[in-house]
Scaffold this motif. Structure first.
Motif, PDB file in Angstrom:
ATOM      1  N   ASN A  73       0.862  -0.347  -0.219  1.00 51.34           N
ATOM      2  CA  ASN A  73      -0.083   0.414  -0.098  1.00 51.34           C
ATOM      3  C   ASN A  73       0.880   1.027   0.446  1.00 51.34           C
ATOM      4  O   ASN A  73       0.250   2.274  -0.711  1.00 51.34           O
ATOM      5  CB  ASN A  73      -1.364  -0.273   1.253  1.00 51.34           C
ATOM      6  CG  ASN A  73      -2.122  -0.882   1.138  1.00 51.34           C
ATOM      7  OD1 ASN A  73      -2.351  -0.748  -0.244  1.00 51.34           O
ATOM      8  ND2 ASN A  73      -3.043  -0.758   2.068  1.00 51.34           N
ATOM      9  N   ASN A  76       2.619   0.690  -3.216  1.00 51.25           N
ATOM     10  CA  ASN A  76       1.325   1.975  -4.187  1.00 51.25           C
ATOM     11  C   ASN A  76       1.277   3.874  -4.350  1.00 51.25           C
ATOM     12  O   ASN A  76       0.743   4.218  -5.284  1.00 51.25           O
ATOM     13  CB  ASN A  76       0.881   0.532  -4.471  1.00 51.25           C
ATOM     14  CG  ASN A  76      -0.841   1.474  -5.437  1.00 51.25           C
ATOM     15  OD1 ASN A  76      -0.400   1.272  -6.755  1.00 51.25           O
ATOM     16  ND2 ASN A  76      -1.453   1.538  -4.982  1.00 51.25           N
ATOM     17  N   THR A  91      -5.440  -5.885  -1.542  1.00 50.05           N
ATOM     18  CA  THR A  91      -3.710  -6.299  -1.581  1.00 50.05           C
ATOM     19  C   THR A  91      -3.701  -7.072  -0.454  1.00 50.05           C
ATOM     20  O   THR A  91      -2.077  -7.845  -0.914  1.00 50.05           O
ATOM     21  CB  THR A  91      -3.191  -4.759  -0.901  1.00 50.05           C
ATOM     22  OG1 THR A  91      -4.065  -3.497  -1.379  1.00 50.05           O
ATOM     23  CG2 THR A  91      -2.400  -4.316  -0.881  1.00 50.05           C
ATOM     24  N   ALA A 145      -2.951  -1.893  -6.431  1.00 49.50           N
ATOM     25  CA  ALA A 145      -2.352  -2.672  -5.097  1.00 49.50           C
ATOM     26  C   ALA A 145      -2.420  -3.533  -4.946  1.00 49.50           C
ATOM     27  O   ALA A 145      -1.415  -4.214  -4.591  1.00 49.50           O
ATOM     28  CB  ALA A 145      -4.092  -2.092  -4.213  1.00 49.50           C
TER      29      ALA A 145
END
Length: 196
Positions: A73, A76, A91, A145
């Motif tokens: 995360n 990303n 994710t 993600a």
């Protein structure tokens, strides 16, 4: 619940993560936009999580998934526009898939099998990622993600082959599982404390 705006406090928000709100990389994994979103993540998460748990044990799997997906995360967010916002456990779902693929690939790397067999886990993982992780063109799927989850799960899976002999130890599993739960609790406690 508890008079808090959990969505505002916990979703991935690129600008706020870049400003230091690290917990969002974890708390966003527990938020969903509705029942279909939740059920889809639980279904695929149970499948990929069970596969990873059978290989690595449940506690180590949970810890590796939480850490891999939170890093995913974060990365990303850095790769996208700072206005990027997202929620969902997908994710983490793809981190679990990456864990299995990375571990299986690394474990077979030194086998005497043909190259096609050694690359099988990578090809299979990428095929599942493509089939389940891209969504339709009009969906609100965070493909980046999903990809980052798979990549960092894969890296974790390959790294865990180095300590595989310790994974059957129940103390390792229990401590790892407890650490995963504590990380999520600390993240939400921080989020709700800041956004109270």
């Amino acid at each position: 619940l508890f008079s808090g705006d959990w969505l505002a406090a916990g979703r991935v928000d690129g600008a706020l993560i870049r400003a230091g709100e690290w917990w969002r990389t974890i708390t966003a994994l527990t938020l969903h936009s509705g029942l279909p979103h939740f059920v889809g993540n639980v279904g695929f998460g149970a499948l990929f999580g069970m596969m990873a748990g059978r290989v690595l044990g449940p506690g180590v799997t949970w810890l590796a998934v939480v850490l891999s997906s939170s890093v995913a995360n974060f990365v990303n967010t850095l790769l996208l526009d700072s206005a990027h916002k997202s929620i969902g456990a997908s994710t983490a779902v793809f981190a679990a898939l990456g864990l299995v693929a990375g571990f299986a690939w690394r474990a077979k790397l030194f086998a005497q099998d043909r190259w096609a067999y050694r690359l099988g886990p990578i090809v299979g993982g990428i095929a599942l990622l493509a089939f389940t992780g891209t969504g339709s063109p009009d969906s609100n799927t965070d493909t980046g993600a999903h990809l980052m989850g798979f990549v960092f799960g894969f890296i974790s899976g390959t790294a865990l082959t180095l300590v595989y002999k310790y994974l059957p130890d129940q103390r390792v599993q229990k401590v790892s599982g407890a650490a995963a739960i504590c990380i999520v609790i600390i993240a939400w406690t921080t989020a709700l404390g800041v956004w109270a």
